[in-house]
Design a protein around this motif. Structure first.
Motif, PDB file in Angstrom:
ATOM      1  N   ILE A  93       0.829  -1.205   0.000  1.00  0.00           N
ATOM      2  CA  ILE A  93       0.000   0.000   0.000  1.00  0.00           C
ATOM      3  C   ILE A  93       0.866   1.260   0.000  1.00  0.00           C
ATOM      4  O   ILE A  93       0.487   2.279  -0.578  1.00  0.00           O
ATOM      5  CB  ILE A  93      -1.004   0.004   1.177  1.00  0.00           C
ATOM      6  N   ALA A  94       2.057   1.181   0.581  1.00  0.00           N
ATOM      7  CA  ALA A  94       2.956   2.343   0.607  1.00  0.00           C
ATOM      8  C   ALA A  94       3.324   2.793  -0.803  1.00  0.00           C
ATOM      9  O   ALA A  94       3.493   3.986  -1.043  1.00  0.00           O
ATOM     10  CB  ALA A  94       4.206   2.035   1.423  1.00  0.00           C
ATOM     11  N   SER A  95       3.412   1.868  -1.751  1.00  0.00           N
ATOM     12  CA  SER A  95       3.738   2.267  -3.126  1.00  0.00           C
ATOM     13  C   SER A  95       2.592   3.065  -3.745  1.00  0.00           C
ATOM     14  O   SER A  95       2.825   4.011  -4.493  1.00  0.00           O
ATOM     15  CB  SER A  95       4.081   1.051  -3.988  1.00  0.00           C
ATOM     16  N   TYR A  96       1.360   2.707  -3.424  1.00  0.00           N
ATOM     17  CA  TYR A  96       0.207   3.485  -3.903  1.00  0.00           C
ATOM     18  C   TYR A  96       0.192   4.865  -3.245  1.00  0.00           C
ATOM     19  O   TYR A  96      -0.074   5.870  -3.896  1.00  0.00           O
ATOM     20  CB  TYR A  96      -1.106   2.762  -3.590  1.00  0.00           C
ATOM     21  N   ILE A  97       0.480   4.897  -1.953  1.00  0.00           N
ATOM     22  CA  ILE A  97       0.521   6.173  -1.232  1.00  0.00           C
ATOM     23  C   ILE A  97       1.618   7.064  -1.800  1.00  0.00           C
ATOM     24  O   ILE A  97       1.419   8.258  -1.998  1.00  0.00           O
ATOM     25  CB  ILE A  97       0.700   5.937   0.280  1.00  0.00           C
ATOM     26  N   ALA A  98       2.761   6.481  -2.091  1.00  0.00           N
ATOM     27  CA  ALA A  98       3.894   7.252  -2.627  1.00  0.00           C
ATOM     28  C   ALA A  98       3.551   7.926  -3.949  1.00  0.00           C
ATOM     29  O   ALA A  98       4.047   9.012  -4.247  1.00  0.00           O
ATOM     30  CB  ALA A  98       5.113   6.351  -2.798  1.00  0.00           C
ATOM     31  N   GLU A  99       2.676   7.312  -4.739  1.00  0.00           N
ATOM     32  CA  GLU A  99       2.296   7.852  -6.047  1.00  0.00           C
ATOM     33  C   GLU A  99       1.162   8.870  -5.964  1.00  0.00           C
ATOM     34  O   GLU A  99       0.769   9.438  -6.980  1.00  0.00           O
ATOM     35  CB  GLU A  99       1.889   6.709  -6.981  1.00  0.00           C
ATOM     36  N   SER A 100       0.653   9.112  -4.779  1.00  0.00           N
ATOM     37  CA  SER A 100      -0.499  10.009  -4.627  1.00  0.00           C
ATOM     38  C   SER A 100      -0.062  11.413  -4.196  1.00  0.00           C
ATOM     39  O   SER A 100       1.056  11.621  -3.743  1.00  0.00           O
ATOM     40  CB  SER A 100      -1.468   9.441  -3.595  1.00  0.00           C
ATOM     41  N   ASP A 101      -0.991  12.341  -4.349  1.00  0.00           N
ATOM     42  CA  ASP A 101      -0.764  13.713  -3.898  1.00  0.00           C
ATOM     43  C   ASP A 101      -1.452  13.973  -2.564  1.00  0.00           C
ATOM     44  O   ASP A 101      -0.951  14.710  -1.730  1.00  0.00           O
ATOM     45  CB  ASP A 101      -1.277  14.705  -4.952  1.00  0.00           C
ATOM     46  N   VAL A 102      -2.623  13.367  -2.394  1.00  0.00           N
ATOM     47  CA  VAL A 102      -3.401  13.512  -1.162  1.00  0.00           C
ATOM     48  C   VAL A 102      -3.850  12.128  -0.734  1.00  0.00           C
ATOM     49  O   VAL A 102      -4.258  11.311  -1.560  1.00  0.00           O
ATOM     50  CB  VAL A 102      -4.641  14.422  -1.382  1.00  0.00           C
ATOM     51  N   VAL A 103      -3.794  11.883   0.581  1.00  0.00           N
ATOM     52  CA  VAL A 103      -4.243  10.616   1.148  1.00  0.00           C
ATOM     53  C   VAL A 103      -5.449  10.892   2.039  1.00  0.00           C
ATOM     54  O   VAL A 103      -5.397  11.762   2.903  1.00  0.00           O
ATOM     55  CB  VAL A 103      -3.131   9.942   1.986  1.00  0.00           C
ATOM     56  N   VAL A 104      -6.522  10.146   1.793  1.00  0.00           N
ATOM     57  CA  VAL A 104      -7.676  10.128   2.691  1.00  0.00           C
ATOM     58  C   VAL A 104      -7.615   8.759   3.344  1.00  0.00           C
ATOM     59  O   VAL A 104      -7.601   7.742   2.653  1.00  0.00           O
ATOM     60  CB  VAL A 104      -9.007  10.300   1.929  1.00  0.00           C
ATOM     61  N   SER A 105      -7.556   8.724   4.669  1.00  0.00           N
ATOM     62  CA  SER A 105      -7.358   7.442   5.334  1.00  0.00           C
ATOM     63  C   SER A 105      -8.266   7.277   6.536  1.00  0.00           C
ATOM     64  O   SER A 105      -8.561   8.237   7.236  1.00  0.00           O
ATOM     65  CB  SER A 105      -5.906   7.329   5.801  1.00  0.00           C
ATOM     66  N   HIS A 106      -8.647   6.016   6.767  1.00  0.00           N
ATOM     67  CA  HIS A 106      -9.283   5.700   8.044  1.00  0.00           C
ATOM     68  C   HIS A 106      -8.236   5.994   9.123  1.00  0.00           C
ATOM     69  O   HIS A 106      -7.069   6.232   8.819  1.00  0.00           O
ATOM     70  CB  HIS A 106      -9.738   4.231   8.066  1.00  0.00           C
ATOM     71  N   ALA A 107      -8.639   5.984  10.378  1.00  0.00           N
ATOM     72  CA  ALA A 107      -7.731   6.396  11.444  1.00  0.00           C
ATOM     73  C   ALA A 107      -6.910   5.246  12.010  1.00  0.00           C
ATOM     74  O   ALA A 107      -6.534   5.258  13.179  1.00  0.00           O
ATOM     75  CB  ALA A 107      -8.508   7.100  12.549  1.00  0.00           C
ATOM     76  N   GLY A 108      -6.586   4.279  11.186  1.00  0.00           N
ATOM     77  CA  GLY A 108      -5.684   3.214  11.609  1.00  0.00           C
ATOM     78  C   GLY A 108      -4.268   3.751  11.693  1.00  0.00           C
ATOM     79  O   GLY A 108      -3.803   4.463  10.794  1.00  0.00           O
ATOM     80  N   THR A 109      -3.567   3.437  12.759  1.00  0.00           N
ATOM     81  CA  THR A 109      -2.238   4.016  12.968  1.00  0.00           C
ATOM     82  C   THR A 109      -1.253   3.644  11.866  1.00  0.00           C
ATOM     83  O   THR A 109      -0.430   4.460  11.479  1.00  0.00           O
ATOM     84  CB  THR A 109      -1.666   3.599  14.329  1.00  0.00           C
ATOM     85  N   GLY A 110      -1.340   2.421  11.337  1.00  0.00           N
ATOM     86  CA  GLY A 110      -0.430   2.019  10.270  1.00  0.00           C
ATOM     87  C   GLY A 110      -0.601   2.871   9.030  1.00  0.00           C
ATOM     88  O   GLY A 110       0.378   3.337   8.439  1.00  0.00           O
ATOM     89  N   SER A 111      -1.836   3.092   8.640  1.00  0.00           N
ATOM     90  CA  SER A 111      -2.109   3.915   7.454  1.00  0.00           C
ATOM     91  C   SER A 111      -1.692   5.366   7.671  1.00  0.00           C
ATOM     92  O   SER A 111      -1.126   5.996   6.774  1.00  0.00           O
ATOM     93  CB  SER A 111      -3.600   3.855   7.107  1.00  0.00           C
ATOM     94  N   ILE A 112      -1.967   5.889   8.854  1.00  0.00           N
ATOM     95  CA  ILE A 112      -1.573   7.273   9.161  1.00  0.00           C
ATOM     96  C   ILE A 112      -0.060   7.405   9.080  1.00  0.00           C
ATOM     97  O   ILE A 112       0.461   8.313   8.428  1.00  0.00           O
ATOM     98  CB  ILE A 112      -2.088   7.697  10.550  1.00  0.00           C
ATOM     99  N   LEU A 113       0.659   6.498   9.738  1.00  0.00           N
ATOM    100  CA  LEU A 113       2.123   6.583   9.741  1.00  0.00           C
ATOM    101  C   LEU A 113       2.708   6.379   8.347  1.00  0.00           C
ATOM    102  O   LEU A 113       3.676   7.060   7.979  1.00  0.00           O
ATOM    103  CB  LEU A 113       2.715   5.580  10.729  1.00  0.00           C
ATOM    104  N   ASP A 114       2.129   5.483   7.539  1.00  0.00           N
ATOM    105  CA  ASP A 114       2.602   5.300   6.157  1.00  0.00           C
ATOM    106  C   ASP A 114       2.523   6.617   5.390  1.00  0.00           C
ATOM    107  O   ASP A 114       3.478   7.016   4.721  1.00  0.00           O
ATOM    108  CB  ASP A 114       1.782   4.239   5.415  1.00  0.00           C
ATOM    109  N   ALA A 115       1.387   7.286   5.477  1.00  0.00           N
ATOM    110  CA  ALA A 115       1.202   8.543   4.745  1.00  0.00           C
ATOM    111  C   ALA A 115       2.149   9.634   5.257  1.00  0.00           C
ATOM    112  O   ALA A 115       2.776  10.343   4.458  1.00  0.00           O
ATOM    113  CB  ALA A 115      -0.247   9.009   4.863  1.00  0.00           C
TER     114      ALA A 115
END
Length: 193
Positions: A93-115
């Protein structure tokens, strides 16, 4: 040209978030603000032989058109000038995040920290249907430190526009801050159990 990614979590279907970001209104607002690609990680909830998350995602687009699926399981559909792509789960998922300009994420700590580690502008949406609402506390702590904004599902469009138009900017997530925030998350998780 901009890309927005939505991370809803890997296990349960965050229906309110999926519904909000698949709405015609949301996609039209993205298009008006120069977004050409919307990537949605919609979840991997299954029961028996039914993929609940995928079925809900497809149901959201039924009025618009038929989603096409490629050999990697990525579903996509052109909606105006925005290419919408969706998938259940990704180990990278980090590769998808890296290619994005804006991240909308649920409040899971892993997703927040990745972004945040990837330096992305982040809008966090709390899944209030989860037990004890610990996500709210975690999201508010990151917001109070200036690293993201927090929005309810019906507020996502305006929160994303604020980021895209630079009305809302965030503090850089430093490695020293990283240790402090990870400690806060650990403390919040300990209190929740």
């Amino acid at each position: 040209m901009s890309t927005v990614i939505v991370c809803t979590g890997a296990t349960t279907t965050f229906r309110e978030l999926v519904k909000a970001v698949t709405s015609d209104k949301f996609i039209r607002i993205l298009e008006e603000n120069g977004v050409t690609k919307l990537v949605i990680q919609y979840g991997n909830e299954k029961a028996d032989d039914v993929h609940i998350s995928r079925a809900f995602f497809e149901e959201c687009f039924a009025p618009v058109g038929q989603l096409e699926q490629d050999i990697n399981g990525i579903e996509s559909l052109q909606v105006g000038k925005v290419r919408v792509c969706g998938f259940a789960f990704s180990h990278s998922i980090a590769s998808y995040i890296a290619e994005s300009d804006v991240v909308v994420s649920h409040a899971g700590t892993g997703s927040i920290l990745d972004a945040l580690r990837l330096g992305k502008s982040l809008v966090v949406v709390v899944n209030e249907s989860l037990m004890d609402n610990h996500q709210e506390e975690v999201a508010r702590e990151f917001m109070s430190r200036g690293h993201c904004s927090v929005a309810r599902p019906h507020e996502i469009a305006s929160a994303v526009v604020d980021v895209l138009t630079h009305k809302r900017q965030f503090k850089k997530f430093e490695s020293c801050t990283n240790k402090i925030v990870e400690g806060i998350i650990f403390n919040e998780a300990s209190l929740a159990t």
